[in-house]
Write a protein that holds these residues in place. Structure first.
Motif, PDB file in Angstrom:
ATOM      1  N   GLY A 173       3.337  -1.533  -6.381  1.00  0.00           N
ATOM      2  CA  GLY A 173       2.066  -1.230  -5.749  1.00  0.00           C
ATOM      3  C   GLY A 173       0.854  -1.743  -6.485  1.00  0.00           C
ATOM      4  N   ARG A 174       1.020  -2.384  -7.639  1.00  0.00           N
ATOM      5  CA  ARG A 174      -0.124  -2.833  -8.426  1.00  0.00           C
ATOM      6  C   ARG A 174      -0.721  -4.118  -7.845  1.00  0.00           C
ATOM      7  N   TYR A 175      -2.039  -4.240  -7.996  1.00  0.00           N
ATOM      8  CA  TYR A 175      -2.742  -5.453  -7.595  1.00  0.00           C
ATOM      9  C   TYR A 175      -3.798  -5.753  -8.642  1.00  0.00           C
ATOM     10  N   ALA A 176      -4.282  -6.985  -8.670  1.00  0.00           N
ATOM     11  CA  ALA A 176      -5.346  -7.393  -9.582  1.00  0.00           C
ATOM     12  C   ALA A 176      -6.145  -8.502  -8.918  1.00  0.00           C
ATOM     13  N   SER A 206       1.374   9.950   1.970  1.00  0.00           N
ATOM     14  CA  SER A 206       2.163  11.152   2.230  1.00  0.00           C
ATOM     15  C   SER A 206       3.295  11.348   1.245  1.00  0.00           C
ATOM     16  N   SER A 207       3.847  10.258   0.726  1.00  0.00           N
ATOM     17  CA  SER A 207       4.989  10.382  -0.190  1.00  0.00           C
ATOM     18  C   SER A 207       4.646  10.062  -1.630  1.00  0.00           C
ATOM     19  N   GLY A 208       3.520   9.384  -1.855  1.00  0.00           N
ATOM     20  CA  GLY A 208       3.169   8.996  -3.214  1.00  0.00           C
ATOM     21  C   GLY A 208       3.925   7.780  -3.707  1.00  0.00           C
ATOM     22  N   GLN A 209       4.753   7.144  -2.852  1.00  0.00           N
ATOM     23  CA  GLN A 209       5.527   5.976  -3.259  1.00  0.00           C
ATOM     24  C   GLN A 209       4.639   4.727  -3.276  1.00  0.00           C
ATOM     25  N   PRO A 210       4.859   3.804  -4.237  1.00  0.00           N
ATOM     26  CA  PRO A 210       4.064   2.568  -4.276  1.00  0.00           C
ATOM     27  C   PRO A 210       4.377   1.676  -3.077  1.00  0.00           C
TER      28      PRO A 210
END
Length: 769
Positions: free
Chosen positions: A63-66, A38-42
């Motif tokens: 918000g990144r993952y690997a 809804s907010s686009g926040q990570p």
């Protein structure tokens, strides 16, 4: 072999074969980012698991993952976090030794729900919609993304931003928003203010930033307390590209043509130096003998003045040439690789472009009141401008993570552009009452360099601390500009009319140089309270900006009262080739013009702010807060006019700038926004410096006014937005602004040529739809 050992040997062989087979199983890597739908926040601390395996990872601060070592084939991901609806993403096709980028958007769950299952392609579409910054922004903003730019012919940020509603771009560089001039628009790079390379403007010419280096260009049209308070039209934030989640190398080349330029005969300026790299070269530098003499305030023998006259580059007249096609080249490499056992994201990019422009039948005139509420054109000139431009730049961005809660980035960029321009026009001077032909040659080189160290820290799921230190530097040089006016004159003896250097206006050479640097540390803290589905968000922060500018403008006038009529009818390259400046000959005179001088500015702006985002029910958000900014400016101005003393002035002010906004989500696809705020506008350094300079367009002399004060502005906005489909928006907005003490140009009554200065008007209003 003893048969009793056979089972053991067989088991060992099977284990070796199985281990070998497992080691040789083709594997790949899945990377991406988890965001709030809804907010686009990570979102951090989100669990990502490859279904059917024990492989998984947790998302970090951005918000990144690997997930590495994933067997090749069709893969399914299961994503979950407390307070959000779990999601299963199917249909991810992973090749051996390859990486796949898969972003995921999670929706807030008021109660625990069964996991939603989507295909990978559908999820990518949902993410693009969720990342729509305009839809989820606190204030009224418009953004142009790298994806949109890549599909357009835009060569730089100025061309990209003019696709935003309510934005126009003047001269291909300067942004005007909602009909307001460049005074009311500010620019920032990666969130930090960019110093301006223009001596008469605080606005940054956006043609400095190549399009291939841009991630987004965001235009904020309403003020919130976390933004600098000295704008009312808009703030344009340029974000340079981030590194890709997997290694990528790209090259591009383009060629363009214009039927008014390419292959056509156009007006051109002579070349010198490394112009293809944006450098004017030593031939355009202020001659050493003039640099040593300075403002020519002393007594000089005619032989010394002639030596100075001969030191000028003998370039005065525009030429004719063939227009060349435009072109651009760029290359970039980016990715995320281990360095000494620590994963580092990187992006390096270089870009270079060139273009040719012609402005035919160009009209320039002064608007003069006609006494009945209208205006008439005075001193109108019609002619052409030919311009060749080069633009190049590069960036190197590095990012790394410390645990899952800290991300550190180092962003570096450099851009340089140069314009080589010839202008020639004819008109009738109201002052002299006869036809004139004006010729100008100018070369302008500009550069912007920026380095930013930025860190983001997460403390649990509800607190975030972000700090940055940004250093920026800009330069602008206009070396060896030449201006000369030829006119028609009738010989009293013969009655014959001829064309030549008869004008009472001097031939002029101008050397301008500007250096400005800025240091900007900032600190921002965010705290979420209450229901995770609709949190009360508190933001606090502070910043400090120190700016240092040194500007110098040396103007030299060449006159003559002794040249013969026949000599004056020759081309300027003949008149000024040195034949009339030999020994003690007094045929030509040289003096420092009053339209010049230098100034030094030291500008400090500490600021602090506080704001809240308060949910009222499920569809209404209230945003309220205030910003306090203090301004201190020290200005030293040194006019070039003889007998005029230097001026040293200090300016101080402290302002409270409140802001309130109400965002109403009418439906899932419609928003209604209301906002009110107070902002300010500070005078530009050149407007405060009591030195004279000549406007490049109107050819009128302007002089600064040290008595100027900052203006206060009340802003009111309302806008309705409808998002019928991904990537589409329809909006209708209305705004009103009330100015207290706006800065305006006014005429000064003089016995000679008219002059302009700056004054604070009593007030002004601006309405728009």
């Amino acid at each position: 072999m003893n048969r009793r050992y056979l089972p053991s040997v067989a088991a060992l062989l099977l284990a070796v074969v199985a281990a070998t087979a497992h080691a040789q199983t083709p594997a790949g890597r899945i990377v991406g980012r988890i965001i709030d739908g809804s907010s686009g926040q990570p979102l951090s601390d989100v669990g990502v698991q490859v279904v059917g395996t024990t492989l998984g990872a947790m998302s970090g601060v951005d918000g990144r993952y690997a997930v590495g070592g994933v067997p090749a084939g069709t893969v399914t991901l299961h994503v979950r976090r407390l307070g959000y609806q779990p999601k299963t993403v199917t249909g991810i096709v992973l090749s051996a030794d390859a990486s796949v980028e898969q972003d995921v958007a999670l929706d807030v769950a008021n109660v625990q729900l069964q996991a939603v299952e989507v295909t990978a392609s559908a999820e990518r579409g949902t993410v693009n919609e969720a990342l729509d910054e305009q839809r989820n922004a606190t204030g009224i903003v418009s953004a142009v993304t790298a994806e949109q730019i890549s599909r357009s012919p835009d060569a730089d940020a100025a061309a990209a931003v003019q696709r935003v509603s309510g934005v126009t771009v003047q001269d291909g560089k300067y942004v005007f928003v909602r009909g307001l001039g460049d005074r009311y628009t500010t620019a920032s790079l990666n969130g930090a203010r960019i110093p301006s390379p223009e001596p008469e403007k605080k606005v940054v010419p956006l043609d400095l930033f190549p399009a291939s280096l841009l991630q987004t260009v965001t235009t904020s049209k309403t003020f919130t307390p976390d933004l600098p308070g000295d704008f009312s039209g808009a703030q344009v934030d340029i974000k340079m590209r981030e590194f890709p989640a997997r290694r990528a190398v790209s090259y591009s080349m383009s060629v363009s043509g214009n039927d008014a330029v390419t292959g056509k005969s156009i007006i051109t300026a002579p070349t010198a130096g490394l112009e293809w790299l944006g450098f004017g070269g030593a031939d355009r530098d202020l001659p050493g003998v003039l640099r040593a003499a300075g403002a020519l305030r002393g007594e000089y023998a005619q032989s010394d003045l002639n030596w100075m006259l001969r030191s000028f580059r003998n370039a005065w007249s525009p030429g004719q040439g063939r227009g060349s096609p435009g072109y651009s080249l760029s290359t970039s490499i980016g990715g995320e690789d281990p360095v000494l056992g620590h994963r580092v994201g990187y992006l390096g990019s270089l870009t270079y472009s060139g273009s040719t422009e012609i402005r035919a039948d160009e009209k320039r005139a002064q608007a003069v009141a006609d006494g009945s509420g209208g205006t008439t054109a005075q001193n109108e000139y019609v002619g052409s401008t030919g311009r060749s431009t080069v633009l190049w730049g590069g960036l190197l961005n590095l990012s790394t993570w410390f645990g899952k809660g800290t991300k550190v980035s180092l962003n570096n960029s450099y851009s340089r552009t140069a314009d080589n321009e010839a202008y020639q026009a004819e008109g009738v001077s109201e002052e002299f009452g006869r036809p004139l032909r004006r010729s100008t040659l100018r070369f302008v080189e500009r550069s912007v360099a920026s380095s930013q160290l930025r860190a983001e820290h997460l403390f649990g799921e509800r607190q975030q601390l972000t700090w940055s230190v940004t250093g920026s530097a800009v330069t602008r040089a206009e070396p060896d500009r030449s201006d000369i006016i030829y006119d028609y004159q009738t010989d009293p003896a013969s009655g014959a009319t001829s064309f030549g250097w008869f004008s009472t206006q001097p031939a002029r050479r101008t050397f301008s140089d500007l250096h400005e640097s800025s240091l900007s540390p900032s600190l921002d803290y965010r705290l979420d309270l209450g229901d995770p589905a609709r949190p009360l968000t508190v933001k606090l922060g502070g910043s400090y900006r120190f700016t240092k500018r040194d500007a110098d403008n040396q103007v030299y006038d060449i006159t003559s009262s002794r040249l013969s009529r026949e000599a004056r009818e020759a081309a300027p390259e003949v008149i000024f080739d040195g034949r009339y400046a030999r020994g003690d000959s007094a045929l030509l005179s040289l003096r420092t013009s009053g339209d010049g001088g230098s100034y030094r500015a030291r500008d400090q702006v500490p600021a602090g702010y506080g704001m809240i985002e308060y949910p009222i029910g499920e569809r209404v958000r209230l945003i309220a807060g205030a910003r306090v900014e203090s301004w201190r400016l020290g200005l030293q101005a040194a006019p070039s006019t003889l007998g005029q003393a230097a001026v040293d002035t200090t300016y101080r002010s402290t302002d409270l700038l409140p802001s309130g906004a109400l965002n109403v989500r009418l439906t899932e696809a419609q928003n209604l926004r209301f906002s009110a705020s107070r902002t300010l506008s500070r005078p530009e350094y050149r407007e405060l410096a009591p030195i004279e300079y000549r406007d490049n367009v109107t050819q009128r002399t302007l002089v600064g006014n040290p008595s100027l004060r900052r203006a206060l502005i009340q802003n009111y906005d309302v806008r309705w937005e409808w998002y019928p489909a991904a990537g589409e928006v329809l909006s209708v907005g209305a705004f009103a602004k009330r100015f207290d003490g706006p800065i305006e140009q006014v005429d000064i009554a003089t016995s000679g040529a008219p002059k302009l200065t700056f004054l604070n008007a009593e007030g002004a209003t601006n309405y728009g739809l």
